[in-house]
Design a protein around this motif. Structure first.
Motif, mmCIF file in Angstrom:
data_model
loop_
_atom_site.group_PDB
_atom_site.id
_atom_site.type_symbol
_atom_site.label_atom_id
_atom_site.label_comp_id
_atom_site.label_asym_id
_atom_site.label_seq_id
_atom_site.Cartn_x
_atom_site.Cartn_y
_atom_site.Cartn_z
ATOM 1 N N SER A 154 7.030 3.759 9.392
ATOM 2 C CA SER A 154 6.653 2.430 9.844
ATOM 3 C C SER A 154 7.733 1.402 9.499
ATOM 4 N N VAL A 155 7.619 0.238 10.104
ATOM 5 C CA VAL A 155 8.489 -0.878 9.730
ATOM 6 C C VAL A 155 8.156 -1.268 8.289
ATOM 7 N N PRO A 156 9.159 -1.472 7.434
ATOM 8 C CA PRO A 156 8.873 -1.791 6.022
ATOM 9 C C PRO A 156 8.127 -3.112 5.882
ATOM 10 N N GLY A 157 7.207 -3.126 4.940
ATOM 11 C CA GLY A 157 6.523 -4.357 4.564
ATOM 12 C C GLY A 157 7.006 -4.798 3.193
ATOM 13 N N VAL A 158 7.274 -6.075 3.018
ATOM 14 C CA VAL A 158 7.777 -6.609 1.749
ATOM 15 C C VAL A 158 6.726 -7.533 1.145
ATOM 16 N N ALA A 159 6.511 -7.407 -0.160
ATOM 17 C CA ALA A 159 5.546 -8.263 -0.841
ATOM 18 C C ALA A 159 6.078 -8.646 -2.212
ATOM 19 N N HIS A 160 5.745 -9.856 -2.630
ATOM 20 C CA HIS A 160 6.030 -10.333 -3.984
ATOM 21 C C HIS A 160 4.703 -10.758 -4.588
ATOM 22 N N ASP A 161 4.272 -10.026 -5.597
ATOM 23 C CA ASP A 161 2.953 -10.314 -6.164
ATOM 24 C C ASP A 161 2.857 -9.635 -7.517
ATOM 25 N N MET A 162 1.701 -9.786 -8.157
ATOM 26 C CA MET A 162 1.460 -9.077 -9.398
ATOM 27 C C MET A 162 1.340 -7.578 -9.101
ATOM 28 N N LEU A 163 1.774 -6.769 -10.052
ATOM 29 C CA LEU A 163 1.711 -5.317 -9.888
ATOM 30 C C LEU A 163 0.291 -4.874 -9.561
ATOM 31 N N SER A 164 -0.683 -5.471 -10.212
ATOM 32 C CA SER A 164 -2.081 -5.088 -9.965
ATOM 33 C C SER A 164 -2.472 -5.342 -8.518
ATOM 34 N N SER A 165 -2.028 -6.448 -7.946
ATOM 35 C CA SER A 165 -2.381 -6.774 -6.565
ATOM 36 C C SER A 165 -1.738 -5.796 -5.592
ATOM 37 N N ILE A 166 -0.472 -5.447 -5.843
ATOM 38 C CA ILE A 166 0.232 -4.505 -4.971
ATOM 39 C C ILE A 166 -0.471 -3.148 -4.983
ATOM 40 N N LEU A 167 -0.790 -2.643 -6.164
ATOM 41 C CA LEU A 167 -1.387 -1.315 -6.269
ATOM 42 C C LEU A 167 -2.850 -1.308 -5.861
ATOM 43 N N ASP A 168 -3.522 -2.457 -5.941
ATOM 44 C CA ASP A 168 -4.891 -2.531 -5.430
ATOM 45 C C ASP A 168 -4.911 -2.311 -3.918
ATOM 46 N N VAL A 169 -3.893 -2.825 -3.235
ATOM 47 C CA VAL A 169 -3.788 -2.599 -1.789
ATOM 48 C C VAL A 169 -3.593 -1.119 -1.509
ATOM 49 N N VAL A 170 -2.720 -0.477 -2.299
ATOM 50 C CA VAL A 170 -2.493 0.965 -2.142
ATOM 51 C C VAL A 170 -3.799 1.724 -2.371
ATOM 52 N N ALA A 171 -4.541 1.334 -3.392
ATOM 53 C CA ALA A 171 -5.812 2.004 -3.698
ATOM 54 C C ALA A 171 -6.798 1.865 -2.547
ATOM 55 N N SER A 172 -6.835 0.702 -1.920
ATOM 56 C CA SER A 172 -7.763 0.496 -0.808
ATOM 57 C C SER A 172 -7.385 1.357 0.389
ATOM 58 N N ILE A 173 -6.071 1.559 0.604
ATOM 59 C CA ILE A 173 -5.611 2.395 1.715
ATOM 60 C C ILE A 173 -5.958 3.861 1.450
ATOM 61 N N PHE A 174 -5.735 4.296 0.202
ATOM 62 C CA PHE A 174 -5.938 5.702 -0.122
ATOM 63 C C PHE A 174 -7.396 6.015 -0.418
ATOM 64 N N GLY A 175 -8.192 4.975 -0.723
ATOM 65 C CA GLY A 175 -9.568 5.198 -1.144
ATOM 66 C C GLY A 175 -10.426 5.909 -0.132
ATOM 67 N N CYS A 176 -10.097 5.768 1.157
ATOM 68 C CA CYS A 176 -10.894 6.431 2.193
ATOM 69 C C CYS A 176 -10.649 7.938 2.204
ATOM 70 N N MET A 177 -9.635 8.401 1.470
ATOM 71 C CA MET A 177 -9.288 9.826 1.485
ATOM 72 C C MET A 177 -9.777 10.555 0.239
ATOM 73 N N GLY A 178 -10.131 9.830 -0.804
ATOM 74 C CA GLY A 178 -10.590 10.491 -2.013
ATOM 75 C C GLY A 178 -10.505 9.572 -3.213
ATOM 76 N N GLU A 179 -11.048 10.031 -4.330
ATOM 77 C CA GLU A 179 -11.095 9.218 -5.541
ATOM 78 C C GLU A 179 -9.812 9.330 -6.351
ATOM 79 N N TYR A 180 -9.056 10.417 -6.149
ATOM 80 C CA TYR A 180 -7.827 10.634 -6.897
ATOM 81 C C TYR A 180 -6.639 10.725 -5.943
ATOM 82 N N ALA A 181 -5.513 10.261 -6.420
ATOM 83 C CA ALA A 181 -4.266 10.370 -5.665
ATOM 84 C C ALA A 181 -3.256 11.135 -6.498
ATOM 85 N N LEU A 182 -2.456 11.929 -5.834
ATOM 86 C CA LEU A 182 -1.343 12.595 -6.506
ATOM 87 C C LEU A 182 -0.155 11.659 -6.425
#
Length: 213
Positions: free
Chosen positions: A143-171
């Motif tokens: 995909s086209v890269p997305g750039v963000a400047h934010d707190m680490l928690s906010s960035i990874l919360d977005v990642v968690a929401s994307i991956f959350g539909c696939m399972g409770e744990y991520a590798l």
């Protein structure tokens, strides 16, 4: 493979070696881009609850610069290149000085800095992913890269929401790149972390291609 906890030591070692190859390719590309040496750490591979992502990679309140891409195809995954905000600004400044020299403004406009950060992140993550797909003989679209400047928690919360539909744990595959050999001392601590989150189906494909499943 929906049960990520079923991975054995051999399979985790195989994933780590794939990540090591990807990181080496990314380090080479970054070295060419910045015309300096890049040091890399051995990747860490671990299972992480998506609910713990925000506190797993440092101070959750720390401000970071991040570049995020999605890869589709046989090996579907999410990739993030994360840096402390200060390190991101130093790295983009280094790249822009190489490109513009004396014509670079004393105060770099945010849109110029973000464009450079996107370029760095895209090259690092694309190189990482290209090495993996070449190894397993698969094709992908990024995909086209997305750039963000934010707190680490906010960035990874977005990642968690994307991956959350696939399972409770991520590798999570996490590794560090560090810029070395610069004359300016303040630039000696330019580091960035690559985080790879493969989709569950992609992990099954990867392990089959590596003949450890």
């Amino acid at each position: 493979m929906s049960d990520l906890g079923s991975f054995n030591a051999l399979q985790l070692d195989a994933i780590k070696e794939v990540a090591n190859i990807g990181t080496g390719n990314a380090a080479t590309a970054l070295s060419k881009l910045l015309s300096c040496m890049i040091n890399m750490k051995v990747p860490q591979v671990e299972l992480v609850s998506i609910y713990d992502l925000a506190s797993h990679y440092g101070d959750p309140m720390q401000t970071v610069g991040a570049v995020f891409v999605r890869s589709t195809g046989e090996f579907g995954c999410s990739l993030i290149f994360i840096q402390r905000e200060e390190a991101a600004q130093l790295m983009t400044g280094l790249l822009l000085r190489q490109q513009f020299g004396a014509y670079l403004p004393e105060i770099i406009p945010p849109e110029m800095s973000d464009s450079a950060l996107s370029e760095v992140g895209n090259i690092v993550l694309s190189s990482f992913l290209n090495a993996i797909n070449l190894l397993i003989g698969s094709q992908h679209q990024i995909s086209v890269p997305g750039v963000a400047h934010d707190m680490l928690s906010s960035i990874l919360d977005v990642v968690a929401s994307i991956f959350g539909c696939m399972g409770e744990y991520a590798l999570m595959v996490n590794t560090e790149l560090k810029v070395e050999g610069l004359e300016v001392q303040e630039n000696s601590d330019i580091t960035g972390n690559i985080i790879l989150i493969p989709d569950p189906d992609a992990l099954e494909l990867l392990l089959k291609k590596l003949m450890v499943m």
